[in-house]
Design a protein around this motif. Sequence first.
Motif, PDB file in Angstrom:
ATOM      1  N   VAL A  58      40.767  35.830  44.555  1.00 41.21           N
ATOM      2  CA  VAL A  58      39.828  35.318  45.632  1.00 41.21           C
ATOM      3  C   VAL A  58      38.500  35.787  45.613  1.00 41.21           C
ATOM      4  O   VAL A  58      37.696  35.242  46.415  1.00 41.21           O
ATOM      5  CB  VAL A  58      40.577  35.688  47.087  1.00 41.21           C
ATOM      6  N   GLY A  59      38.341  36.500  44.412  1.00 38.70           N
ATOM      7  CA  GLY A  59      36.677  36.807  44.154  1.00 38.70           C
ATOM      8  C   GLY A  59      36.238  38.116  45.017  1.00 38.70           C
ATOM      9  O   GLY A  59      35.083  38.275  45.006  1.00 38.70           O
ATOM     10  N   TYR A  60      37.289  38.934  45.587  1.00 34.99           N
ATOM     11  CA  TYR A  60      36.557  40.177  46.500  1.00 34.99           C
ATOM     12  C   TYR A  60      36.310  41.298  45.289  1.00 34.99           C
ATOM     13  O   TYR A  60      35.474  42.193  45.581  1.00 34.99           O
ATOM     14  CB  TYR A  60      37.557  40.580  47.150  1.00 34.99           C
ATOM     15  N   ILE A  61      36.976  41.153  43.945  1.00 29.06           N
ATOM     16  CA  ILE A  61      36.629  42.329  43.248  1.00 29.06           C
ATOM     17  C   ILE A  61      36.224  41.382  41.812  1.00 29.06           C
ATOM     18  O   ILE A  61      36.721  40.368  41.743  1.00 29.06           O
ATOM     19  CB  ILE A  61      37.784  43.312  42.907  1.00 29.06           C
ATOM     20  N   LYS A  62      35.599  42.221  40.859  1.00 26.37           N
ATOM     21  CA  LYS A  62      35.290  41.361  39.627  1.00 26.37           C
ATOM     22  C   LYS A  62      35.733  42.376  38.276  1.00 26.37           C
ATOM     23  O   LYS A  62      36.066  43.607  38.772  1.00 26.37           O
ATOM     24  CB  LYS A  62      33.845  41.400  39.405  1.00 26.37           C
ATOM     25  N   ALA A  63      35.999  41.922  37.260  1.00 28.52           N
ATOM     26  CA  ALA A  63      36.639  42.558  36.209  1.00 28.52           C
ATOM     27  C   ALA A  63      35.742  42.790  35.144  1.00 28.52           C
ATOM     28  O   ALA A  63      34.731  41.841  34.686  1.00 28.52           O
ATOM     29  CB  ALA A  63      37.741  41.762  35.723  1.00 28.52           C
ATOM     30  N   GLU A  64      35.418  43.926  34.524  1.00 26.64           N
ATOM     31  CA  GLU A  64      34.893  44.345  33.696  1.00 26.64           C
ATOM     32  C   GLU A  64      35.546  45.073  32.452  1.00 26.64           C
ATOM     33  O   GLU A  64      36.775  45.574  32.735  1.00 26.64           O
ATOM     34  CB  GLU A  64      33.501  45.332  33.978  1.00 26.64           C
ATOM     35  N   ASN A  65      35.137  45.109  31.208  1.00 27.98           N
ATOM     36  CA  ASN A  65      35.880  45.958  30.040  1.00 27.98           C
ATOM     37  C   ASN A  65      37.196  45.417  29.868  1.00 27.98           C
ATOM     38  O   ASN A  65      38.165  46.175  30.075  1.00 27.98           O
ATOM     39  CB  ASN A  65      35.752  47.408  30.279  1.00 27.98           C
ATOM     40  N   VAL A  66      37.225  44.031  29.913  1.00 26.10           N
ATOM     41  CA  VAL A  66      38.702  43.339  30.009  1.00 26.10           C
ATOM     42  C   VAL A  66      39.312  43.506  28.441  1.00 26.10           C
ATOM     43  O   VAL A  66      38.490  43.128  27.640  1.00 26.10           O
ATOM     44  CB  VAL A  66      38.517  41.787  30.305  1.00 26.10           C
ATOM     45  N   VAL A  67      40.680  43.696  28.452  1.00 20.13           N
ATOM     46  CA  VAL A  67      41.575  43.595  27.261  1.00 20.13           C
ATOM     47  C   VAL A  67      42.879  42.735  27.768  1.00 20.13           C
ATOM     48  O   VAL A  67      43.496  43.226  28.820  1.00 20.13           O
ATOM     49  CB  VAL A  67      41.708  44.973  26.887  1.00 20.13           C
ATOM     50  N   LYS A  68      42.850  41.808  27.122  1.00 19.56           N
ATOM     51  CA  LYS A  68      43.725  40.935  27.272  1.00 19.56           C
ATOM     52  C   LYS A  68      45.143  41.057  26.285  1.00 19.56           C
ATOM     53  O   LYS A  68      44.964  41.130  25.142  1.00 19.56           O
ATOM     54  CB  LYS A  68      43.419  39.422  27.104  1.00 19.56           C
ATOM     55  N   ASP A  69      46.340  41.162  27.046  1.00 16.23           N
ATOM     56  CA  ASP A  69      47.651  41.148  26.115  1.00 16.23           C
ATOM     57  C   ASP A  69      48.574  40.286  26.668  1.00 16.23           C
ATOM     58  O   ASP A  69      49.396  40.503  27.843  1.00 16.23           O
ATOM     59  CB  ASP A  69      48.061  42.496  26.105  1.00 16.23           C
ATOM     60  N   ASN A  70      48.742  39.120  26.021  1.00 24.27           N
ATOM     61  CA  ASN A  70      49.762  37.901  26.679  1.00 24.27           C
ATOM     62  C   ASN A  70      49.284  37.649  28.181  1.00 24.27           C
ATOM     63  O   ASN A  70      48.206  37.473  28.576  1.00 24.27           O
ATOM     64  CB  ASN A  70      51.124  38.571  26.611  1.00 24.27           C
ATOM     65  N   GLU A  71      50.279  37.897  29.088  1.00 25.72           N
ATOM     66  CA  GLU A  71      50.093  37.522  30.448  1.00 25.72           C
ATOM     67  C   GLU A  71      49.376  38.736  31.344  1.00 25.72           C
ATOM     68  O   GLU A  71      48.910  38.445  32.442  1.00 25.72           O
ATOM     69  CB  GLU A  71      51.590  37.180  31.143  1.00 25.72           C
ATOM     70  N   TRP A  72      49.179  39.787  30.746  1.00 27.42           N
ATOM     71  CA  TRP A  72      48.517  41.038  31.302  1.00 27.42           C
ATOM     72  C   TRP A  72      47.132  41.126  31.010  1.00 27.42           C
ATOM     73  O   TRP A  72      46.785  40.628  29.821  1.00 27.42           O
ATOM     74  CB  TRP A  72      49.254  42.280  31.271  1.00 27.42           C
ATOM     75  N   THR A  73      46.265  41.557  31.878  1.00 32.80           N
ATOM     76  CA  THR A  73      44.785  41.868  31.690  1.00 32.80           C
ATOM     77  C   THR A  73      44.480  43.168  32.103  1.00 32.80           C
ATOM     78  O   THR A  73      44.721  43.613  33.459  1.00 32.80           O
ATOM     79  CB  THR A  73      43.947  40.939  32.330  1.00 32.80           C
ATOM     80  N   GLU A  74      44.158  44.118  31.239  1.00 31.25           N
ATOM     81  CA  GLU A  74      43.841  45.483  31.508  1.00 31.25           C
ATOM     82  C   GLU A  74      42.262  45.439  31.581  1.00 31.25           C
ATOM     83  O   GLU A  74      41.379  44.961  30.850  1.00 31.25           O
ATOM     84  CB  GLU A  74      44.185  46.383  30.490  1.00 31.25           C
ATOM     85  N   CYS A  75      41.462  46.029  32.995  1.00 36.73           N
ATOM     86  CA  CYS A  75      40.191  46.111  32.847  1.00 36.73           C
ATOM     87  C   CYS A  75      39.920  47.122  34.002  1.00 36.73           C
ATOM     88  O   CYS A  75      40.602  47.681  34.742  1.00 36.73           O
ATOM     89  CB  CYS A  75      39.828  44.557  33.756  1.00 36.73           C
ATOM     90  N   ASP A  76      38.484  46.941  34.009  1.00 34.76           N
ATOM     91  CA  ASP A  76      37.977  47.957  35.289  1.00 34.76           C
ATOM     92  C   ASP A  76      37.530  47.038  36.310  1.00 34.76           C
ATOM     93  O   ASP A  76      36.892  46.036  36.088  1.00 34.76           O
ATOM     94  CB  ASP A  76      36.530  48.802  34.744  1.00 34.76           C
TER      95      ASP A  76
END
Length: 259
Positions: A45-63
Amino acid sequence: HPYDKKYEIEQLMTGKPIHKVINENITFQYLDGDENSLWSLLLAVGYIKAENVVKDNEWTECDVSVTNKEVMSMFRTQIVAMFSNGNIAYENFTRALIRHRTWDMIGVMEDIAEYSMSYFDTAKNKGKHAPENFYHGLVLGLIVSMRKEYRIVSNRESGDGRYDIAIYPFDKTKDAYILEFKVLNEHREKTVQETAQNALKQIRTRNYESDLLAYGIPADHIYKLGFGFLGKKVWVVSDPPEKDEKDQVRSEWDNLRFR
């Protein structure tokens, strides 16, 4: 969500990022079962933003961090107010517990259950112990503020069984507490009052107080509480019971006054 989520939201409000695993494909039907769903929803919904994104299939690891100043303002007003309102329930419940006022405890828990309607609408799909687990977790959350003066233990063996919650005072001149939770069993009980009495009986017959006695708490300072549940209906009985009818009337007045 687990208690540590409050800490993480506090981190966001200071402007610091937190590292999370996000499921970008989360759907509403899985929000309750996935611990990371809160962050997936806030990102969607846009209340937080993602940085330093690393994608692995359906999961996204990020700050993740708060999107902008407007959202930060919303966090500080709306979310802080939500936690502040929760403090009223904490204070009312712990005050009732320490003062041995079962009527007040019933009032606090039924008020919270009233606002948890969706949980009880779906509890039948989560197993027969779902309401019991809900109330167990609810009470743990309500008494967490007591940790400065008490050691709170959940599901520990003592005597001839395993109690639900025991509260050990660091000051051994104060009262200790044993709490047992039961959901109404229609084959054995007709009312939540009977269920609460059976929970209290279990504390006595299984000698749950033995560990508190070994800890050095006198028997007359061990306060036993049986909780009975049926959906949103709650009943609490105690040993020793509330002192007299005047205390009960006074307790009901306090419960109204403190809300």
